[in-house]
Design a protein around this motif. Sequence first.
Motif, PDB file in Angstrom:
ATOM      1  N   HIS A   1      -3.147   5.663  -4.473  1.00  0.00           N
ATOM      2  CA  HIS A   1      -2.471   6.640  -3.613  1.00  0.00           C
ATOM      3  C   HIS A   1      -3.236   6.822  -2.303  1.00  0.00           C
ATOM      4  N   GLN A   2      -4.567   6.625  -2.340  1.00  0.00           N
ATOM      5  CA  GLN A   2      -5.400   6.843  -1.153  1.00  0.00           C
ATOM      6  C   GLN A   2      -5.486   5.620  -0.258  1.00  0.00           C
ATOM      7  N   ALA A   3      -5.429   4.426  -0.835  1.00  0.00           N
ATOM      8  CA  ALA A   3      -5.533   3.196  -0.048  1.00  0.00           C
ATOM      9  C   ALA A   3      -4.977   2.025  -0.837  1.00  0.00           C
ATOM     10  N   ASP A   4      -4.596   0.979  -0.103  1.00  0.00           N
ATOM     11  CA  ASP A   4      -4.064  -0.226  -0.743  1.00  0.00           C
ATOM     12  C   ASP A   4      -5.141  -1.285  -0.970  1.00  0.00           C
ATOM     13  N   GLY A   5      -6.276  -1.174  -0.272  1.00  0.00           N
ATOM     14  CA  GLY A   5      -7.347  -2.140  -0.412  1.00  0.00           C
ATOM     15  C   GLY A   5      -8.659  -1.588   0.102  1.00  0.00           C
ATOM     16  N   LEU A   6      -9.766  -2.169  -0.367  1.00  0.00           N
ATOM     17  CA  LEU A   6     -11.093  -1.757   0.055  1.00  0.00           C
ATOM     18  C   LEU A   6     -11.942  -2.990   0.295  1.00  0.00           C
ATOM     19  N   ILE A   7     -12.718  -3.004   1.377  1.00  0.00           N
ATOM     20  CA  ILE A   7     -13.609  -4.126   1.658  1.00  0.00           C
ATOM     21  C   ILE A   7     -15.007  -3.604   1.998  1.00  0.00           C
TER      22      ILE A   7
ATOM     23  N   PHE B   1      -0.065  -1.463   5.467  1.00  0.00           N
ATOM     24  CA  PHE B   1      -1.196  -1.663   4.556  1.00  0.00           C
ATOM     25  C   PHE B   1      -2.376  -0.793   4.986  1.00  0.00           C
ATOM     26  N   ARG B   2      -2.970  -0.061   4.029  1.00  0.00           N
ATOM     27  CA  ARG B   2      -4.085   0.846   4.303  1.00  0.00           C
ATOM     28  C   ARG B   2      -5.366   0.289   3.682  1.00  0.00           C
ATOM     29  N   GLN B   3      -6.362   0.045   4.513  1.00  0.00           N
ATOM     30  CA  GLN B   3      -7.601  -0.581   4.044  1.00  0.00           C
ATOM     31  C   GLN B   3      -8.802   0.298   4.354  1.00  0.00           C
ATOM     32  N   LEU B   4      -9.545   0.642   3.306  1.00  0.00           N
ATOM     33  CA  LEU B   4     -10.790   1.382   3.483  1.00  0.00           C
ATOM     34  C   LEU B   4     -11.934   0.389   3.713  1.00  0.00           C
TER      35      LEU B   4
END
Length: 248
Positions: free
Chosen positions: A151-157, A120-123
Motif C-alpha cells: 500500500h505504501q510503495a510498489d518497489g524498493l531499491i 509506479f512508486r519506488q522507495l
Amino acid sequence: MSDGMIAHDEWNYSPPKLAKMPIIELGSIKGVLPFDGVRNPGSRSSTSHKVWFGYRTPANDWQIQLGICESAAEFAVALEALMSPNIYDVKFQPMTVRFALDGKQRHYTHDLLVVYKCGFRQLIFVRNGKSLKKPKTQREIDAIFKATTAHQADGLIVVNASDYSRQRRENLFRMHQLLQEDDPEADELVLSTARGLKTLWQMKDIFPHVDLDPWRVFRACYRLVALKHLKADLDNVLLETSRIEVAA
C-alpha cells in the motif's frame, strides 16, 4: 588550574560533549511550497552534509517546493530523479515504518519516494558502501523492506552512496540548476551540430560550429548531458575540455 583550562581538560583529552542543537526549522517562504516529509532531517551535523533546496515536479504544477536531504549523496540521487523525464513526483522523508531487529523494536523513515508518470512508486534507501557490507545493515534492510507494505510503495531499491563522488555530485547539482533555464534554440542547435561532427572529442570542439555565444553553448551541453542526449564522464568536473560524445 590556569585561567585558560576547563576542568574537562584535566582528565579527558577528547572533545567535550556539547548539548544537542535543535532541528533547523524554516518558516514560510513566499511562493515556495513547504517541506512535506514526516520527519525533518535538517539537524546540525559535523559528519553529514544536510541540504535544503527548491525543486519542481509535474505533481505540483511545477511550483517550487522545499526539499531537505540528510546527506550530499541523498541529494545527488534526488537530483538524478528530478532530471528524469519519466518522473512525476519526488518525496523526501515520505513515511516511517516500524520493525523488529535483533529482538528490539525500531523505526525507520525512508529517504526518498519517487513516483513515475506511469504510477509506479519506488522507495530509495541510500547508504554508504562501507555500511552496506555489514551483515547487520543487510538484516536491517531486509526488516525495513518487509515492514513496508504494498500500500505504501510498489518497489524498493538500495543505492550505494559511495558511487557518488564529489565531482559527480557537483555535476548533478549544476545540471539540475541549468535545466531550470529555458533555451530550446541553443539546445537544438548544439545537439544537431554534435550529431553532425565527425571530429567531436571535447566539448569545446562544438563551439566554433554553432553561431551562438560560447556561454550558451556551454550551458546547453550541460542540459543535454542531463537529458542523456550527450554522454560524459560525470566523475570528472564537466568542463570545455571534457570528453563528450552523442548518446546512441
